[in-house]
Motif scaffolding. Structure first.
Motif, PDB file in Angstrom:
ATOM      1  N   ARG A 184       0.863  -1.185   0.000  1.00 33.90           N
ATOM      2  CA  ARG A 184       0.000   0.000   0.000  1.00 33.90           C
ATOM      3  C   ARG A 184       0.893   1.227   0.000  1.00 33.90           C
ATOM      4  N   ALA A 185       0.473   2.238  -0.739  1.00 30.77           N
ATOM      5  CA  ALA A 185       1.307   3.431  -0.846  1.00 30.77           C
ATOM      6  C   ALA A 185       0.436   4.662  -1.016  1.00 30.77           C
ATOM      7  N   SER A 186       1.025   5.818  -0.729  1.00 29.69           N
ATOM      8  CA  SER A 186       0.383   7.107  -0.994  1.00 29.69           C
ATOM      9  C   SER A 186       1.109   7.765  -2.149  1.00 29.69           C
ATOM     10  N   ALA A 187       0.387   8.584  -2.900  1.00 29.51           N
ATOM     11  CA  ALA A 187       0.986   9.286  -4.028  1.00 29.51           C
ATOM     12  C   ALA A 187       0.189  10.544  -4.312  1.00 29.51           C
ATOM     13  N   VAL A 188       0.820  11.457  -5.010  1.00 35.09           N
ATOM     14  CA  VAL A 188       0.125  12.635  -5.524  1.00 35.09           C
ATOM     15  C   VAL A 188       0.094  12.490  -7.034  1.00 35.09           C
ATOM     16  N   LEU A 189      -1.114  12.331  -7.599  1.00 39.87           N
ATOM     17  CA  LEU A 189      -1.277  12.115  -9.030  1.00 39.87           C
ATOM     18  C   LEU A 189      -1.398  13.447  -9.754  1.00 39.87           C
ATOM     19  N   VAL A 190      -0.809  13.509 -10.925  1.00 37.45           N
ATOM     20  CA  VAL A 190      -0.903  14.700 -11.774  1.00 37.45           C
ATOM     21  C   VAL A 190      -1.715  14.332 -13.010  1.00 37.45           C
ATOM     22  N   ASP A 191      -2.833  15.038 -13.247  1.00 38.09           N
ATOM     23  CA  ASP A 191      -3.666  14.695 -14.399  1.00 38.09           C
ATOM     24  C   ASP A 191      -3.211  15.436 -15.654  1.00 38.09           C
ATOM     25  N   GLY A 192      -3.906  15.191 -16.752  1.00 36.79           N
ATOM     26  CA  GLY A 192      -3.514  15.762 -18.033  1.00 36.79           C
ATOM     27  C   GLY A 192      -3.620  17.264 -18.114  1.00 36.79           C
ATOM     28  N   GLU A 193      -4.320  17.883 -17.161  1.00 29.03           N
ATOM     29  CA  GLU A 193      -4.453  19.334 -17.131  1.00 29.03           C
ATOM     30  C   GLU A 193      -3.537  19.977 -16.099  1.00 29.03           C
ATOM     31  N   GLY A 194      -2.663  19.154 -15.504  1.00 30.02           N
ATOM     32  CA  GLY A 194      -1.704  19.680 -14.548  1.00 30.02           C
ATOM     33  C   GLY A 194      -2.212  19.792 -13.123  1.00 30.02           C
ATOM     34  N   TRP A 195      -3.440  19.377 -12.867  1.00 25.39           N
ATOM     35  CA  TRP A 195      -3.990  19.417 -11.512  1.00 25.39           C
ATOM     36  C   TRP A 195      -3.529  18.180 -10.752  1.00 25.39           C
ATOM     37  N   GLN A 196      -3.576  18.264  -9.422  1.00 25.43           N
ATOM     38  CA  GLN A 196      -3.070  17.181  -8.584  1.00 25.43           C
ATOM     39  C   GLN A 196      -4.151  16.660  -7.644  1.00 25.43           C
ATOM     40  N   ARG A 197      -3.984  15.380  -7.286  1.00 23.80           N
ATOM     41  CA  ARG A 197      -4.880  14.760  -6.305  1.00 23.80           C
ATOM     42  C   ARG A 197      -4.066  13.775  -5.486  1.00 23.80           C
ATOM     43  N   ARG A 198      -4.269  13.806  -4.187  1.00 24.61           N
ATOM     44  CA  ARG A 198      -3.654  12.777  -3.343  1.00 24.61           C
ATOM     45  C   ARG A 198      -4.446  11.488  -3.485  1.00 24.61           C
ATOM     46  N   ALA A 199      -3.716  10.389  -3.458  1.00 26.09           N
ATOM     47  CA  ALA A 199      -4.366   9.086  -3.622  1.00 26.09           C
ATOM     48  C   ALA A 199      -3.666   8.051  -2.763  1.00 26.09           C
ATOM     49  N   ARG A 200      -4.439   7.056  -2.350  1.00 29.66           N
ATOM     50  CA  ARG A 200      -3.873   5.863  -1.729  1.00 29.66           C
ATOM     51  C   ARG A 200      -4.043   4.725  -2.717  1.00 29.66           C
ATOM     52  N   ILE A 201      -2.994   3.959  -2.877  1.00 31.07           N
ATOM     53  CA  ILE A 201      -2.946   2.968  -3.945  1.00 31.07           C
ATOM     54  C   ILE A 201      -2.582   1.609  -3.378  1.00 31.07           C
ATOM     55  N   ARG A 202      -3.265   0.584  -3.867  1.00 28.61           N
ATOM     56  CA  ARG A 202      -2.945  -0.807  -3.527  1.00 28.61           C
ATOM     57  C   ARG A 202      -2.253  -1.428  -4.728  1.00 28.61           C
TER      58      ARG A 202
END
Length: 312
Positions: A184-202
């Motif tokens: 399990r990990a945490s990450a900050v995703l960057v979308d195609g428009e340059g915006w970011q979202r925090r996410a938890r990933i399995r």
């Protein structure tokens, strides 16, 4: 081996076993004595084709065993001479287990595609080199990219340059090397428009071999609020927010972190700006929404903080 009329002139024990009997009980009997009428007619027609054309036929067939269960075989049927008589011989391998396994695999793949494309679950399958090999429509929508553009993309290009990125890449090395099966990990995703979202990933490995794994499924289990820039908090600031979430007073926080009152006031002021939150409850709420605090941990803590009772 059968004659032109469909009567067995020879069979081995393995062939007789397919029908749950012995070779002596097979020899001399007609094809229709062992197979259902529909199958017997089909098999007899193949025999006649072999005798007429004088050529072998490679084919697979489905038949029913004496107990009524379906079975599958694959092999060759070819012309031979048995004394003065022209006959048809066949060599077959029972492939029932193989066919069953392939059917189960196809059903599992169909179920997985349905889950990937229609469940709304954000998931990616990554190749060992870190490129996206499969992706669901929900993932493409979240990342604001076309699904066709997502396939083949390096997954690392979807991650913001944050401390979580380094931790995630280290986990990735362990997974690909076979030292872990899941993480399990945490990450900050960057979308195609340059915006970011925090996410938890399995992350879960698939297709483990002696040479390593063939891929990794990454499933987003929690997604934070979309914003233009994700606030970067220091370790001390995250600790302060966690203590606020636990209901600790300013005096308690200053004492535990060994901060002066003025230093704590400075951090709280910076947190109000970074989190765009004017009050203590608002700061705590924003920290949870942004994924800075784990919603499943008490006392409150960062998702990336080590915790003995929560396996990574």
């Amino acid at each position: 081996m059968r004659d032109g009329a469909g009567r067995y002139v020879w069979a081995n024990h393995a062939y007789a076993h397919l029908y749950g009997t012995t070779r002596d009980a097979v020899i001399g009997r007609h094809l229709s004595d062992l197979d259902e009428p529909a199958n017997a007619g089909r098999f007899l027609a193949m025999d006649q084709q072999v005798l007429t054309d004088g050529k072998s036929i490679r084919h697979a067939l489905t038949y029913r065993r004496p107990d009524g269960t379906p079975a599958h075989a694959a092999g060759y049927r070819f012309p031979v001479r048995w004394g003065a008589e022209r006959c048809v011989a066949g060599i077959y391998v029972d492939v029932t287990d193989y066919v069953r396994a392939m059917d189960q695999r196809h059903r599992a793949e169909a179920d997985l595609r349905a889950l990937r494309d229609h469940s709304g679950l954000a998931c990616l399958r990554l190749a060992p080199d870190g490129r996206v090999s499969e992706a669901g429509t929900a993932t493409a929508e979240i990342l604001r990219v076309r699904l066709s553009d997502l396939t083949g993309l390096r997954a690392a290009s979807l991650l913001a340059d944050t401390p979580e990125r380094g931790a995630l890449l280290r986990l990735w090395d362990d997974l690909i090397a076979g030292r872990r099966r899941s993480a399990r990990a945490s990450a900050v995703l960057v979308d195609g428009e340059g915006w970011q979202r925090r996410a938890r990933i399995r992350l879960t490995t698939v297709g483990a071999t002696a040479q390593g794994v063939t891929g990794v499924w990454a499933v987003v289990t929690h997604l934070g609020r979309r914003q233009q820039t994700q606030p970067t908090l220091t370790a001390a600031q995250i600790r302060i927010v966690a203590l606020l979430a636990a209901g600790r007073s300013n005096a308690d926080i200053a004492e535990e972190l060994r901060l002066s009152r003025q230093t704590l006031d400075y951090h709280l002021s910076r947190l109000r700006v970074l989190l765009e939150a004017p009050t203590r409850p608002a700061m705590v709420a924003r920290a949870y929404v942004l994924g800075l605090l784990s919603p499943r941990a008490w006392p409150p803590r960062s998702p990336t903080a080590a915790h003995p009772s929560s396996p990574v």
